[in-house]
Design a protein around this motif. Structure first.
Motif, PDB file in Angstrom:
ATOM      1  N   TYR A   1     -10.984  -2.396   7.485  1.00  0.00           N
ATOM      2  CA  TYR A   1     -10.389  -1.229   6.832  1.00  0.00           C
ATOM      3  C   TYR A   1     -11.457  -0.305   6.267  1.00  0.00           C
ATOM      4  O   TYR A   1     -11.287   0.911   6.258  1.00  0.00           O
ATOM      5  N   GLN A   2     -12.557  -0.861   5.823  1.00  0.00           N
ATOM      6  CA  GLN A   2     -13.642  -0.012   5.326  1.00  0.00           C
ATOM      7  C   GLN A   2     -14.185   0.876   6.447  1.00  0.00           C
ATOM      8  O   GLN A   2     -14.549   2.025   6.216  1.00  0.00           O
TER       9      GLN A   2
ATOM     10  N   TRP B   1       0.874  -1.160   0.000  1.00  0.00           N
ATOM     11  CA  TRP B   1       0.000   0.000   0.000  1.00  0.00           C
ATOM     12  C   TRP B   1       0.916   1.216   0.000  1.00  0.00           C
ATOM     13  O   TRP B   1       1.830   1.311   0.829  1.00  0.00           O
TER      14      TRP B   1
ATOM     15  N   SER C   1       0.557   5.319   0.189  1.00  0.00           N
ATOM     16  CA  SER C   1      -0.338   6.459   0.392  1.00  0.00           C
ATOM     17  C   SER C   1       0.494   7.731   0.451  1.00  0.00           C
ATOM     18  O   SER C   1       1.433   7.821   1.240  1.00  0.00           O
TER      19      SER C   1
ATOM     20  N   PHE D   1      -3.804   7.005  -3.025  1.00  0.00           N
ATOM     21  CA  PHE D   1      -3.627   5.669  -2.450  1.00  0.00           C
ATOM     22  C   PHE D   1      -3.528   4.654  -3.578  1.00  0.00           C
ATOM     23  O   PHE D   1      -4.364   4.654  -4.488  1.00  0.00           O
TER      24      PHE D   1
ATOM     25  N   ILE E   1      -2.394   0.356  -4.499  1.00  0.00           N
ATOM     26  CA  ILE E   1      -1.928  -0.979  -4.101  1.00  0.00           C
ATOM     27  C   ILE E   1      -1.085  -1.465  -5.271  1.00  0.00           C
ATOM     28  O   ILE E   1      -1.574  -1.523  -6.405  1.00  0.00           O
TER      29      ILE E   1
ATOM     30  N   TYR F   1      -7.429  -4.230   2.140  1.00  0.00           N
ATOM     31  CA  TYR F   1      -8.127  -2.985   1.794  1.00  0.00           C
ATOM     32  C   TYR F   1      -9.641  -3.207   1.758  1.00  0.00           C
ATOM     33  O   TYR F   1     -10.403  -2.366   2.224  1.00  0.00           O
ATOM     34  N   GLU F   2     -10.052  -4.332   1.212  1.00  0.00           N
ATOM     35  CA  GLU F   2     -11.482  -4.623   1.067  1.00  0.00           C
ATOM     36  C   GLU F   2     -12.118  -5.151   2.344  1.00  0.00           C
ATOM     37  O   GLU F   2     -13.343  -5.315   2.392  1.00  0.00           O
TER      38      GLU F   2
END
Length: 97
Positions: free
Chosen positions: A75-76, A6, A8, A90, A92, A70-71
């Motif tokens: 994390y959401q 990741w 960012s 951001f 991946i 992430y999904e």
């Protein structure tokens, strides 16, 4: 197997204190997803069109693991806590295997 990352970059942070809730939730989600923080808000030396704002780099054992983290529900929930005044880029990405 190639690792996943990741990346960012935060071009604008209007409310740095507002990141606290997001950081706490995101840290928990990353750890639960098997991620390791390699860099978070340290010194940045920018060249060309780069910016010197906050940069975060997180490593996962694979791209699939990075995407799954992430999904994830955890994390959401962290994303909901991300303050309005934060602009970030951001991505991946897959490392070299």
């Amino acid at each position: 197997m190639a690792k996943g990352y990741w990346v960012s970059v935060y071009p604008a942070i209007a409310d740095p204190e507002g990141l606290t809730a997001y950081d706490k939730l995101a840290r928990q989600a990353v750890q639960a997803g098997g991620g390791r923080v390699l860099s978070r808000g340290g010194r940045v030396v920018a060249h060309e069109a780069g910016i010197t704002q906050r940069v975060v780099l997180i490593e996962f054992d694979s791209l699939d693991q990075a995407v799954a983290a992430y999904e994830s529900e955890a994390y959401q929930k962290a994303l909901v806590a991300l303050p309005e005044g934060v602009e970030r880029d951001f991505r991946i990405i897959e490392g070299i295997g």
